[in-house]
Design an enzyme around this catalytic site. Structure first.
Site, PDB file in Angstrom:
ATOM      1  N   GLN A 175       8.456  12.935  -7.524  1.00  0.00           N
ATOM      2  CA  GLN A 175       9.878  13.023  -7.903  1.00  0.00           C
ATOM      3  C   GLN A 175      10.059  13.062  -9.426  1.00  0.00           C
ATOM      4  O   GLN A 175      11.187  12.984  -9.912  1.00  0.00           O
ATOM      5  CB  GLN A 175      10.661  11.836  -7.305  1.00  0.00           C
ATOM      6  CG  GLN A 175      10.588  11.735  -5.797  1.00  0.00           C
ATOM      7  CD  GLN A 175      11.365  12.845  -5.064  1.00  0.00           C
ATOM      8  OE1 GLN A 175      12.130  13.601  -5.676  1.00  0.00           O
ATOM      9  NE2 GLN A 175      11.156  12.952  -3.762  1.00  0.00           N
ATOM     10  N   HIS A 197       7.137  21.727  -3.015  1.00  0.00           N
ATOM     11  CA  HIS A 197       8.468  21.925  -2.406  1.00  0.00           C
ATOM     12  C   HIS A 197       9.545  21.022  -2.990  1.00  0.00           C
ATOM     13  O   HIS A 197      10.721  21.151  -2.643  1.00  0.00           O
ATOM     14  CB  HIS A 197       8.407  21.820  -0.872  1.00  0.00           C
ATOM     15  CG  HIS A 197       8.233  20.441  -0.299  1.00  0.00           C
ATOM     16  ND1 HIS A 197       9.272  19.753   0.278  1.00  0.00           N
ATOM     17  CD2 HIS A 197       7.155  19.640  -0.191  1.00  0.00           C
ATOM     18  CE1 HIS A 197       8.821  18.580   0.740  1.00  0.00           C
ATOM     19  NE2 HIS A 197       7.541  18.491   0.460  1.00  0.00           N
ATOM     20  N   THR A 233     -10.304  27.089   2.607  1.00  0.00           N
ATOM     21  CA  THR A 233      -9.829  28.198   1.775  1.00  0.00           C
ATOM     22  C   THR A 233      -8.485  27.833   1.149  1.00  0.00           C
ATOM     23  O   THR A 233      -7.589  27.360   1.831  1.00  0.00           O
ATOM     24  CB  THR A 233      -9.673  29.470   2.640  1.00  0.00           C
ATOM     25  OG1 THR A 233     -10.935  29.733   3.255  1.00  0.00           O
ATOM     26  CG2 THR A 233      -9.246  30.667   1.802  1.00  0.00           C
ATOM     27  N   CYS A 315      11.349  11.550   4.784  1.00  0.00           N
ATOM     28  CA  CYS A 315       9.957  11.787   5.145  1.00  0.00           C
ATOM     29  C   CYS A 315       9.486  10.772   6.176  1.00  0.00           C
ATOM     30  O   CYS A 315       8.373  10.832   6.653  1.00  0.00           O
ATOM     31  CB  CYS A 315       9.042  11.666   3.929  1.00  0.00           C
ATOM     32  SG  CYS A 315       9.679  12.483   2.503  1.00  0.00           S
TER      33      CYS A 315
HETATM   34  N1  PMP Z   1       5.569  11.037  -2.494  1.00  0.00           N
HETATM   35  C1  PMP Z   1       6.882  11.020  -2.730  1.00  0.00           C
HETATM   36  C2  PMP Z   1       7.422  10.121  -3.801  1.00  0.00           C
HETATM   37  C3  PMP Z   1       7.752  11.843  -1.998  1.00  0.00           C
HETATM   38  O1  PMP Z   1       9.067  11.811  -2.247  1.00  0.00           O
HETATM   39  C4  PMP Z   1       7.202  12.675  -0.995  1.00  0.00           C
HETATM   40  C5  PMP Z   1       8.092  13.579  -0.155  1.00  0.00           C
HETATM   41  N2  PMP Z   1       9.180  12.919   0.413  1.00  0.00           N
HETATM   42  C6  PMP Z   1       5.825  12.667  -0.779  1.00  0.00           C
HETATM   43  C7  PMP Z   1       5.031  11.834  -1.548  1.00  0.00           C
HETATM   44  C8  PMP Z   1       5.169  13.536   0.279  1.00  0.00           C
HETATM   45  O2  PMP Z   1       5.172  14.853  -0.132  1.00  0.00           O
HETATM   46  P1  PMP Z   1       4.686  16.069   0.805  1.00  0.00           P
HETATM   47  O3  PMP Z   1       5.891  16.408   1.633  1.00  0.00           O
HETATM   48  O4  PMP Z   1       4.342  17.167  -0.139  1.00  0.00           O
HETATM   49  O5  PMP Z   1       3.532  15.612   1.588  1.00  0.00           O
END
Ligand code: PMP
Length: 371
Positions: A175, A197, A233, A315
């Site tokens: 972030q 992303h 890969t 997440c």
């Molecule tokens: N670390 C932090 C601080 C995040 O905000 C996120 C995504 N929410 C992630 C790790 C995980 O990232 P990814 O979706 O690329 O696995």
């Protein structure tokens, strides 16, 4: 629809998509192939590596391409652990892709310390100092909290570590990267995690910065790509799209734009004194709660009004947000009332105006219903 959940993911730049297509459909060759076409793709990957290193401000080290930040975090932690009586230190505010790896280390018998947070969401630096000793192998502290936008003082963390140990420092910078202006060579991190992303690149691609390759071992075994540290890969199209996004963000300008958006949102919400806002240093993420209104109810009502926000971390279905807000000493009723509002720099003032008024109106309406 007004999208205020940019900490969960961002919309990919059209230009990044153009690069994706170029490297998926035209220059689609395997970068490990011996022939000229393969070697040309390998050279492009190396340019992408340089592009990320430049933005990071790294004077030494390299980046390893991964399938996103979750993998980068797993690689940094599991790949740097060593047999013997080593100890591992994590902040209580970590994303599940760090926190649950820490729990797994603990389950496998390692000594693991979790450091509480202060009321503003930063790690408690004093408590951090208390648990570090000469047996500490790795300390993992995120740069910016995905829940609250709190910014940890990584330079200070490094200083505290160095006073008492030779421990390695891993920073989850998901972030922070391409959002805050910083220089990795000044932070002192040994590992730094990024995810495409979160800065308008594609999902499922990221990188791990590694200062000294000798400190890391692979956790997946195979063809030996990425210096034998991440077999498989490379996701060439995704990496090239990430490179494009990386090179087309003006971090300083975007930061100033995000500050304006956050300031205006704060002004609007403060019109109602029931809104409580967690002050944080990142303008991209706001954690707010409305006394007496359940955060999930509010987020659902907002969805019906065309405003998308999140409760806890998107997440995690297990609501990691609660663990983090509770560790900051937040009262239970405020934790359940919390929603997360997160911006991107390309939003308009008009969108903020409209979304802010809708948040006010919905919160008030729900409160009146529940009274
Ligand atoms: N670390 C932090 C601080 C995040 O905000 C996120 C995504 N929410 C992630 C790790 C995980 O990232 P990814 O979706 O690329 O696995």
């Amino acid at each position: 629809m007004i999208y205020l959940d940019n900490a969960a993911t961002t919309k990919m730049f059209e230009g990044a998509l153009g690069q994706y297509k170029k490297f998926a459909c035209d220059l689609f060759y395997n970068p490990s192939a011996f022939y000229r076409e393969g070697r040309a793709v390998r050279a492009e990957l190396d340019d992408a590596r340089k592009s990320l290193l430049k933005r990071l401000g790294a004077k030494e080290g390299t980046v390893i391409f991964t399938g996103g930040a979750t993998e980068s975090n797993n690689l940094a932690i599991m790949g740097s652990r060593r047999n013997g009586k080593w100890e591992y230190v994590f902040s209580n505010g970590e994303h599940p892709s760090v926190y649950n790896v820490a729990k797994e280390l603990e389950r496998q018998g390692a000594v693991v310390h979790f450091v509480p947070l202060m009321a503003d969401g930063q790690i408690d630096y004093q408590k951090l100092e208390e648990v570090i000793n000469e047996r500490t192998r790795l300390v993992s502290v995120m740069h910016v909290s995905n829940e609250t936008g709190a910014v940890n003082d990584i330079k200070l963390v490094k200083k505290i570590i160095s006073k008492k140990s030779k421990a390695l420092l891993h920073v989850d910078g998901v972030q922070a990267f391409n959002k805050l202006v910083f220089n990795l060579s000044e932070l002192g991190a040994d590992f730094y995690t990024i995810s495409a992303h979160k800065f308008h690149g594609p999902k499922g691609v990221g990188a791990l910065y590694v200062r000294d390759l000798k400190t890391l071992k692979s956790i997946v075994f195979g063809g030996g790509q990425e210096g034998d540290l991440r077999s498989g890969t490379e996701n060439v199209a995704g990496i090239m799209a990430m490179k494009w996004a990386n090179e087309n963000i003006d971090v300083k300008l975007n930061f100033e734009k995000a500050e304006k958006l956050e300031k205006r949102m704060t002004e609007i919400l403060k019109k109602d004194e029931n809104f409580k806002i967690v002050e944080s240093a990142s303008p991209y993420i706001m954690s707010v709660s409305y006394r007496g209104v359940n955060g999930e109810t509010l987020a659902r009502a907002l969805q019906d009004q065309g405003v998308l926000v999140s409760t806890g971390s998107a997440c995690s279905t297990k609501k990691a947000g609660n663990r983090i807000l509770e560790s900051m000493g937040m009262r239970k009723e405020d934790v359940v009332s919390s929603i997360r509002i997160s911006f991107n720099a390309y939003m308009t003032a008009k969108e903020i105006e409209e979304a802010g008024e809708k948040i006010l109106k919905c919160a008030k309406a729900i409160k009146n219903l529940e009274l």
